[in-house]
Design a protein around this motif. Structure first.
Motif, PDB file in Angstrom:
ATOM      1  N   TYR A  30       0.836  -1.205   0.000  1.00 22.73           N
ATOM      2  CA  TYR A  30       0.000   0.000   0.000  1.00 22.73           C
ATOM      3  C   TYR A  30       0.870   1.253   0.000  1.00 22.73           C
ATOM      4  N   LEU A  44      -4.312  -5.435  -2.211  1.00 14.32           N
ATOM      5  CA  LEU A  44      -5.729  -5.748  -2.005  1.00 14.32           C
ATOM      6  C   LEU A  44      -6.006  -7.214  -2.329  1.00 14.32           C
ATOM      7  N   TYR A  48      -7.259 -10.235   0.286  1.00 15.83           N
ATOM      8  CA  TYR A  48      -8.422 -11.113   0.110  1.00 15.83           C
ATOM      9  C   TYR A  48      -8.006 -12.589   0.141  1.00 15.83           C
ATOM     10  N   ILE A  65      -8.271  -3.890   3.739  1.00 16.45           N
ATOM     11  CA  ILE A  65      -9.264  -3.909   2.659  1.00 16.45           C
ATOM     12  C   ILE A  65     -10.137  -2.659   2.726  1.00 16.45           C
ATOM     13  N   ALA A  66     -10.572  -2.306   3.931  1.00 17.05           N
ATOM     14  CA  ALA A  66     -11.365  -1.086   4.088  1.00 17.05           C
ATOM     15  C   ALA A  66     -10.548   0.150   3.694  1.00 17.05           C
ATOM     16  N   THR A  67      -9.263   0.153   4.044  1.00 18.81           N
ATOM     17  CA  THR A  67      -8.392   1.270   3.679  1.00 18.81           C
ATOM     18  C   THR A  67      -8.339   1.435   2.167  1.00 18.81           C
ATOM     19  N   PHE A  68      -8.224   0.337   1.448  1.00 19.24           N
ATOM     20  CA  PHE A  68      -8.158   0.410  -0.009  1.00 19.24           C
ATOM     21  C   PHE A  68      -9.450   0.993  -0.581  1.00 19.24           C
ATOM     22  N   TRP A  69     -10.589   0.429  -0.188  1.00 17.77           N
ATOM     23  CA  TRP A  69     -11.858   0.840  -0.797  1.00 17.77           C
ATOM     24  C   TRP A  69     -12.246   2.268  -0.418  1.00 17.77           C
ATOM     25  N   TRP A  70     -12.061   2.654   0.850  1.00 21.94           N
ATOM     26  CA  TRP A  70     -12.358   4.035   1.240  1.00 21.94           C
ATOM     27  C   TRP A  70     -11.376   4.998   0.570  1.00 21.94           C
ATOM     28  N   LEU A  72      -9.920   4.525  -2.370  1.00 21.29           N
ATOM     29  CA  LEU A  72     -10.311   4.634  -3.778  1.00 21.29           C
ATOM     30  C   LEU A  72     -11.495   5.584  -3.928  1.00 21.29           C
ATOM     31  N   LEU A  73     -12.456   5.489  -3.020  1.00 21.34           N
ATOM     32  CA  LEU A  73     -13.591   6.407  -3.052  1.00 21.34           C
ATOM     33  C   LEU A  73     -13.126   7.860  -2.899  1.00 21.34           C
TER      34      LEU A  73
END
Length: 126
Positions: A30, A44, A48, A65-70, A72-73
């Motif tokens: 990351y 990521l 998974y 995983i939450a760090t990646f998706w938030w 990206l948002l």
């Protein structure tokens, strides 16, 4: 070949080396993703794949995983709003948020401690 009657050690057993090595590698990926975005994507995917092996490791993987998706948002929203200049503020906040999450998560992984939650609006792993 292992004797079927010999119980297997859990991943977090003493003397099992660095049980959170996967989490540490993902934090590094990351971090590298700041310069090379495909590294974050690899992190990521790795997160998974590694899920479900150990409850302590899973706390880090879910956090990552939450760090990646938030993140990206935040990047996408920042891009859309960059045309009205507020997007640059969002990107600056995202960058600070990411760095603090990577450092605090990495420190907990190095100490073989789970992530029990976050503080400061999700900024810091505890």
């Amino acid at each position: 070949m292992m004797d079927p009657e010999t119980p297997q050690k859990p991943i977090n057993a003493p003397g099992h080396g660095q049980p959170l090595q996967s989490a540490i590698i993902i934090y590094a990926l990351y971090g590298g993703g700041i310069v090379f975005p495909l590294a974050a994507l690899a992190g990521l995917i790795f997160a998974y794949v590694e899920r479900g092996k150990d409850p302590v490791l899973d706390t880090h993987l879910n956090f990552q995983i939450a760090t990646f998706w938030w993140g990206l948002l935040a990047i996408v929203v920042g891009f859309v709003l960059a045309f009205v200049l507020i997007g640059f503020v969002i990107w600056a906040f995202w960058f600070l948020w990411l760095i603090v999450r990577l450092i605090t998560g990495f420190q907990l992984a190095q100490a073989n401690q789970p992530i029990s939650g976050t503080e400061a609006m999700g900024l810091k792993a505890v």
